[in-house]
Enzyme design. Sequence first.
Site, PDB file in Angstrom:
ATOM      1  N   ASP A 112      30.872  -1.528  61.203  1.00 42.82           N
ATOM      2  CA  ASP A 112      31.789  -1.186  60.120  1.00 42.82           C
ATOM      3  C   ASP A 112      33.152  -0.736  60.633  1.00 42.82           C
ATOM      4  O   ASP A 112      33.283  -0.221  61.746  1.00 42.82           O
ATOM      5  CB  ASP A 112      31.200  -0.054  59.276  1.00 42.82           C
ATOM      6  CG  ASP A 112      29.996  -0.506  58.468  1.00 42.82           C
ATOM      7  OD1 ASP A 112      29.976  -1.677  58.050  1.00 42.82           O
ATOM      8  OD2 ASP A 112      29.071   0.303  58.272  1.00 42.82           O
ATOM      9  N   HIS A 113      34.143  -0.906  59.794  1.00 45.90           N
ATOM     10  CA  HIS A 113      35.457  -0.293  59.994  1.00 45.90           C
ATOM     11  C   HIS A 113      35.499   1.018  59.197  1.00 45.90           C
ATOM     12  O   HIS A 113      34.700   1.220  58.269  1.00 45.90           O
ATOM     13  CB  HIS A 113      36.564  -1.236  59.510  1.00 45.90           C
ATOM     14  CG  HIS A 113      36.778  -2.411  60.413  1.00 45.90           C
ATOM     15  ND1 HIS A 113      37.848  -2.516  61.268  1.00 45.90           N
ATOM     16  CD2 HIS A 113      36.047  -3.533  60.591  1.00 45.90           C
ATOM     17  CE1 HIS A 113      37.779  -3.647  61.938  1.00 45.90           C
ATOM     18  NE2 HIS A 113      36.685  -4.288  61.542  1.00 45.90           N
ATOM     19  N   PRO A 114      36.407   1.911  59.520  1.00 42.69           N
ATOM     20  CA  PRO A 114      36.479   3.206  58.814  1.00 42.69           C
ATOM     21  C   PRO A 114      37.135   3.055  57.445  1.00 42.69           C
ATOM     22  O   PRO A 114      38.360   3.100  57.308  1.00 42.69           O
ATOM     23  CB  PRO A 114      37.320   4.067  59.753  1.00 42.69           C
ATOM     24  CG  PRO A 114      38.184   3.093  60.480  1.00 42.69           C
ATOM     25  CD  PRO A 114      37.370   1.836  60.622  1.00 42.69           C
TER      26      PRO A 114
END
Length: 206
Positions: A73-75
Amino acid sequence: MAEKKLSKHPYIHENCNIMSSELGKFTEIGLYNYFENVKFGNYSYSGEFCFFQNVEIGKFSSIAAMVRIGPTDHPMNRPSLHHFTYRRKMYGFDVEDDEEFFSWRKEQISYIGNDTWIGHGAIIMPGVKIGNGAIVGSGAVVTKDIEPYTIVVGVPARPIRKRFDEETIQKLEEIRWWDWSHDIIKERFNDFLLDINSFVNKYYRK
């Protein structure tokens, strides 16, 4: 072309990148695979161009080509999704990267059960658990846990049926044939060619 023969040592095809991973006996890793933080159980195999991160895969798992497990995931709660916020050194924004974020991503472990079949091009999201004996259809995107011996298809993946009735599934889960030794499986090999009821009746003990 020499006949391929598997052994206690993993069979790894060309152009693979395998980092921080454990590979079991009689395993086969397809061409151009990428493994990072992976436990790959005995007798499991992967097809070409697979990409696995942060996953524990059971024994006898059959994984087709181009499967993606554990895409990181990305933040999403930050002003920017971009990795400059955690790969900071590359851009000269800090002397250290965001190790806390990397640690969090590494902890989002996916689990793939024993004797599973993951179809071509399927995607299994971080933290998802696939039960023993389950089948994931080609191109499916699995976002939720899948019960044992369930067939799922589609985007997002949805169950279409169980492979066997609940009593048979419960008995298979208790037999746990995938934990038998190599010698015992070899000795009982012909029993794996029986119909499911004959196999279960032979090996299930109350």
